[in-house]
Motif scaffolding. Sequence first.
Motif, mmCIF file in Angstrom:
data_model
loop_
_atom_site.group_PDB
_atom_site.id
_atom_site.type_symbol
_atom_site.label_atom_id
_atom_site.label_comp_id
_atom_site.label_asym_id
_atom_site.label_seq_id
_atom_site.Cartn_x
_atom_site.Cartn_y
_atom_site.Cartn_z
ATOM 1 N N PHE A 4 -1.708 -3.313 -8.434
ATOM 2 C CA PHE A 4 -1.380 -1.978 -8.919
ATOM 3 C C PHE A 4 -2.343 -0.944 -8.351
ATOM 4 O O PHE A 4 -1.931 0.136 -7.917
ATOM 5 N N TRP A 8 -1.220 2.170 -6.290
ATOM 6 C CA TRP A 8 -1.481 3.483 -6.872
ATOM 7 C C TRP A 8 -2.355 4.326 -5.957
ATOM 8 O O TRP A 8 -2.159 5.537 -5.846
ATOM 9 N N ASP A 76 8.194 5.820 -18.737
ATOM 10 C CA ASP A 76 7.931 5.198 -17.436
ATOM 11 C C ASP A 76 7.935 3.683 -17.593
ATOM 12 O O ASP A 76 7.522 3.157 -18.644
ATOM 13 N N THR A 78 6.105 1.677 -15.845
ATOM 14 C CA THR A 78 4.743 1.182 -15.613
ATOM 15 C C THR A 78 3.846 1.668 -16.747
ATOM 16 O O THR A 78 3.468 2.841 -16.800
ATOM 17 N N ILE A 100 7.342 3.211 -22.878
ATOM 18 C CA ILE A 100 7.521 2.259 -21.782
ATOM 19 C C ILE A 100 9.007 1.955 -21.723
ATOM 20 O O ILE A 100 9.597 1.498 -22.717
#
Length: 239
Positions: A4, A8, A76, A78, A100
């Motif tokens: 991640f 990101w 979202d 994520t 979420i």
Amino acid sequence: MDFFERQWSSYRAVVEHDLMEHRAVARATEAALRHWLAQRPATATPPALLDLGCGDLALLAPLLRDLPLGRYSGLDLTAVVLPLAERALGPVPYATDWHIGDLLAWAQAPEGGDPALDQPDILHSAFAIHHLSDAQKQTFLQGARRRMNANGVFLWVDVFREPGETRDAYIARYCQRIRSGWQPLSPEQQAQVIDHLSQCDIPADRAAIQASAEQAGWRWRWAWQGQHQAEAMAVLTPN
């Protein structure tokens, strides 16, 4: 650095170097929202905004803090980005909530669940819907129309194919754009972006998706189009 964090980091570099015209998108979004707000009756209840695929709100937060909203709901898939979004938005004079969830699942869900997710006045989604297949996009548009306030507005920011352009041609064109013009990204970061869009991106054909939206009960207006025949923003209102 975990998966991640690597992904990101690449995403943040794209935004910070404005490689997908996020700054122009933010300006166009503000103009569209302020125009819609100016048309509302002075006695109207402050609107509720639902942000599908809200991300970290790095660019949208300053605008959101200045809008006369009644509620902001961020959704979202994520989970780890939601605290980042909440921190970016900071204290505001209206209710906020964070969820979420998947935008297609939201569109297909029955009404009468979480009131924060039902009947938004403003629906916003940026660079998320292009991950859906064409059939899923049609399902999303139908469901969003059903769940949306009849007097609301939907701002859809995304990447789109040119009319008649195949997905393969679009992917090849976009990958060439990355290789030739995204020097602020390291070769590894460029490879990550290319791998993601090659595997996951299904941009809609501009003409076809407008026709699909109109069939689903939306009026469609292109409000902004970027300089690379990819990024664009459409403003949809219920028929």
